[in-house]
Write an enzyme that holds these catalytic residues in place. Sequence first.
Site, PDB file in Angstrom:
ATOM      1  N   ASP A  23       0.819  -1.221   0.000  1.00 27.07           N
ATOM      2  CA  ASP A  23       0.000   0.000   0.000  1.00 27.07           C
ATOM      3  C   ASP A  23       0.845   1.261   0.000  1.00 27.07           C
ATOM      4  O   ASP A  23       0.414   2.316   0.473  1.00 27.07           O
ATOM      5  CB  ASP A  23      -0.915   0.008   1.228  1.00 27.07           C
ATOM      6  CG  ASP A  23      -0.129  -0.054   2.537  1.00 27.07           C
ATOM      7  OD1 ASP A  23       0.888  -0.772   2.583  1.00 27.07           O
ATOM      8  OD2 ASP A  23      -0.533   0.608   3.505  1.00 27.07           O
ATOM      9  N   ARG A  32      11.041   3.809  -3.792  1.00 28.26           N
ATOM     10  CA  ARG A  32      11.486   2.412  -3.969  1.00 28.26           C
ATOM     11  C   ARG A  32      11.933   2.184  -5.419  1.00 28.26           C
ATOM     12  O   ARG A  32      12.926   1.503  -5.670  1.00 28.26           O
ATOM     13  CB  ARG A  32      10.353   1.444  -3.637  1.00 28.26           C
ATOM     14  CG  ARG A  32       9.703   1.664  -2.279  1.00 28.26           C
ATOM     15  CD  ARG A  32      10.433   0.955  -1.143  1.00 28.26           C
ATOM     16  NE  ARG A  32       9.701   1.124   0.105  1.00 28.26           N
ATOM     17  CZ  ARG A  32       9.941   2.074   1.018  1.00 28.26           C
ATOM     18  NH1 ARG A  32      10.944   2.937   0.839  1.00 28.26           N
ATOM     19  NH2 ARG A  32       9.209   2.166   2.121  1.00 28.26           N
ATOM     20  N   LYS A  97      -5.454   0.718   2.398  1.00 26.10           N
ATOM     21  CA  LYS A  97      -4.939   1.773   3.284  1.00 26.10           C
ATOM     22  C   LYS A  97      -5.901   2.955   3.183  1.00 26.10           C
ATOM     23  O   LYS A  97      -6.190   3.421   2.081  1.00 26.10           O
ATOM     24  CB  LYS A  97      -3.562   2.202   2.795  1.00 26.10           C
ATOM     25  CG  LYS A  97      -3.006   3.471   3.403  1.00 26.10           C
ATOM     26  CD  LYS A  97      -1.865   3.979   2.504  1.00 26.10           C
ATOM     27  CE  LYS A  97      -1.313   5.303   2.963  1.00 26.10           C
ATOM     28  NZ  LYS A  97      -0.424   5.127   4.119  1.00 26.10           N
ATOM     29  N   LYS A 136      -6.407  -0.400   6.690  1.00 22.46           N
ATOM     30  CA  LYS A 136      -5.246  -0.078   7.520  1.00 22.46           C
ATOM     31  C   LYS A 136      -5.163   1.421   7.770  1.00 22.46           C
ATOM     32  O   LYS A 136      -5.433   2.223   6.862  1.00 22.46           O
ATOM     33  CB  LYS A 136      -3.958  -0.523   6.828  1.00 22.46           C
ATOM     34  CG  LYS A 136      -2.688  -0.131   7.594  1.00 22.46           C
ATOM     35  CD  LYS A 136      -1.436  -0.397   6.796  1.00 22.46           C
ATOM     36  CE  LYS A 136      -0.740   0.915   6.475  1.00 22.46           C
ATOM     37  NZ  LYS A 136       0.597   0.717   5.876  1.00 22.46           N
ATOM     38  N   GLU A 179      -2.674   0.352  13.450  1.00 21.84           N
ATOM     39  CA  GLU A 179      -1.207   0.362  13.372  1.00 21.84           C
ATOM     40  C   GLU A 179      -0.629   1.574  14.091  1.00 21.84           C
ATOM     41  O   GLU A 179      -0.582   2.666  13.518  1.00 21.84           O
ATOM     42  CB  GLU A 179      -0.743   0.364  11.908  1.00 21.84           C
ATOM     43  CG  GLU A 179       0.780   0.366  11.788  1.00 21.84           C
ATOM     44  CD  GLU A 179       1.290   0.313  10.356  1.00 21.84           C
ATOM     45  OE1 GLU A 179       0.489   0.402   9.413  1.00 21.84           O
ATOM     46  OE2 GLU A 179       2.514   0.185  10.185  1.00 21.84           O
ATOM     47  N   LYS A 221      -1.372  -4.043  14.276  1.00 16.43           N
ATOM     48  CA  LYS A 221      -0.126  -4.064  13.486  1.00 16.43           C
ATOM     49  C   LYS A 221       0.910  -3.238  14.228  1.00 16.43           C
ATOM     50  O   LYS A 221       0.984  -2.018  14.064  1.00 16.43           O
ATOM     51  CB  LYS A 221      -0.378  -3.493  12.077  1.00 16.43           C
ATOM     52  CG  LYS A 221       0.882  -3.421  11.221  1.00 16.43           C
ATOM     53  CD  LYS A 221       0.575  -3.339   9.736  1.00 16.43           C
ATOM     54  CE  LYS A 221       1.836  -3.096   8.935  1.00 16.43           C
ATOM     55  NZ  LYS A 221       1.653  -3.344   7.508  1.00 16.43           N
ATOM     56  N   GLY A 293       5.990  -4.805   4.455  1.00 22.61           N
ATOM     57  CA  GLY A 293       6.119  -4.103   3.193  1.00 22.61           C
ATOM     58  C   GLY A 293       7.523  -4.329   2.668  1.00 22.61           C
ATOM     59  O   GLY A 293       7.779  -5.202   1.842  1.00 22.61           O
ATOM     60  N   ARG A 294       8.456  -3.553   3.222  1.00 22.07           N
ATOM     61  CA  ARG A 294       9.834  -3.611   2.748  1.00 22.07           C
ATOM     62  C   ARG A 294      10.450  -5.008   2.876  1.00 22.07           C
ATOM     63  O   ARG A 294      11.129  -5.479   1.962  1.00 22.07           O
ATOM     64  CB  ARG A 294      10.693  -2.584   3.510  1.00 22.07           C
ATOM     65  CG  ARG A 294      10.503  -1.185   3.007  1.00 22.07           C
ATOM     66  CD  ARG A 294      10.995  -0.155   4.008  1.00 22.07           C
ATOM     67  NE  ARG A 294      10.077   0.026   5.124  1.00 22.07           N
ATOM     68  CZ  ARG A 294      10.242   0.895   6.108  1.00 22.07           C
ATOM     69  NH1 ARG A 294      11.322   1.643   6.139  1.00 22.07           N
ATOM     70  NH2 ARG A 294       9.350   1.018   7.064  1.00 22.07           N
TER      71      ARG A 294
HETATM   72  P1  13P Z   1       7.083  -2.008   6.407  1.00 19.92           P
HETATM   73  O1  13P Z   1       6.988  -3.504   6.678  1.00 19.92           O
HETATM   74  O2  13P Z   1       7.955  -1.654   5.248  1.00 19.92           O
HETATM   75  O3  13P Z   1       7.364  -1.231   7.653  1.00 19.92           O
HETATM   76  O4  13P Z   1       5.649  -1.560   5.914  1.00 19.92           O
HETATM   77  C1  13P Z   1       4.547  -2.065   6.545  1.00 19.92           C
HETATM   78  C2  13P Z   1       3.478  -1.039   6.558  1.00 19.92           C
HETATM   79  O5  13P Z   1       2.390  -1.260   6.083  1.00 19.92           O
HETATM   80  C3  13P Z   1       3.776   0.232   7.219  1.00 19.92           C
HETATM   81  O6  13P Z   1       2.620   0.969   7.343  1.00 19.92           O
END
Ligand code: 13P
Length: 341
Positions: A23, A32, A97, A136, A179, A221, A293-294
């Site tokens: 997202d 990125r 998101k 999210k 989160e 999260k 994410g990353r």
């Molecule tokens: P990262 O795992 O790269 O921190 O990203 C997760 C995410 O959704 C952050 O909001």
Amino acid sequence: MSERLEDIAAAMVADGKGLLAADESSGTIKKRFDVIGVESTADSRRDYREMMFRAKEAMTRYISGVILYDETIRQKAADGTPLVDIIKATGAIPGIKVDAGAKPLAGYPGDTITEGLDGLRERLADYYKLGARFAKWRAVIDIDVAKGVPSATSIGSNAHALARYAALCQVAGIVPIVEPEVLMDGAHDIGTCYEISKATLTRLYTELYAARVVLEGTILKPNMVLAGKKSGKVSSPEEVAEKTIKLFRETVPAAIGGIAFLSGGQSDEEATANLNAINAIGPHPWKLTFSYGRALQAAPQKAWSGKAANVAAAQAAFAHRAHMNHLAALGKWQPELEQAA
Ligand code: 13P
């Protein structure tokens, strides 16, 4: 599949499965893509994400749901199939998101407040129609103790916004991922991360109760408890696991649907090793999995590098990371398994 919030939440953290956080806002995905030398356009973003959603092994075996950005939930694959349909065909649940990003908190230099509540009720109804069954909202809590960051006002305002968001999601039939990210960017030690995370989670659940959010239909999260990146220290997986679980036992109700960690700037392998160590010291009152994410995408992004000829290699890189995190979510990962790839 059941439309009950608690069933959706349970499916999101089903044994050994976790979430793909895809997202990134247009600004973040550009950053990125800059790293891999790819121009960020609507089509390149679509091609990249289509590559992941069509990675059959990774998606069907290890991924329970995908967090999408507004652009992506409306996009069609090159062959005209909506990306949401490609995700659903793998058995994964589409999510969205919905926050509008962290902005400077007026009067509190260094603190942020996440915006996006105005009009959220209507946007959630629209996203439901587009297929989203979870959402999210990310609150950002930075740590700079010398500057008084975070302030109690920042923690309180962000927790309140998360609770209002979560309540609106549930009215719309959507599971809220809450989160509250305590950043690992600072120079703080692991004990400070623990203290700030404790203050944040304590306030968060106070606000969620006050907003009458049904905890069974929510996913947390969180960050792991870690030393800040600029501290020069790397916390061992055993220490991360011990402090993270101590924190959750003190602050997170057993009733919630589950926990899916963010990776937050940890290396791919660190994020896997830490999740594994957390699950290895179970049993715990909650399922604990990944919503990375990353740490899920860095390897496939590099392998893809914007070339159609690299799609299979990128999908294999994604499958490997997803497999490793699947094992970590079960507490069955071993460092030797990384070499095998
Ligand atoms: P990262 O795992 O790269 O921190 O990203 C997760 C995410 O959704 C952050 O909001």
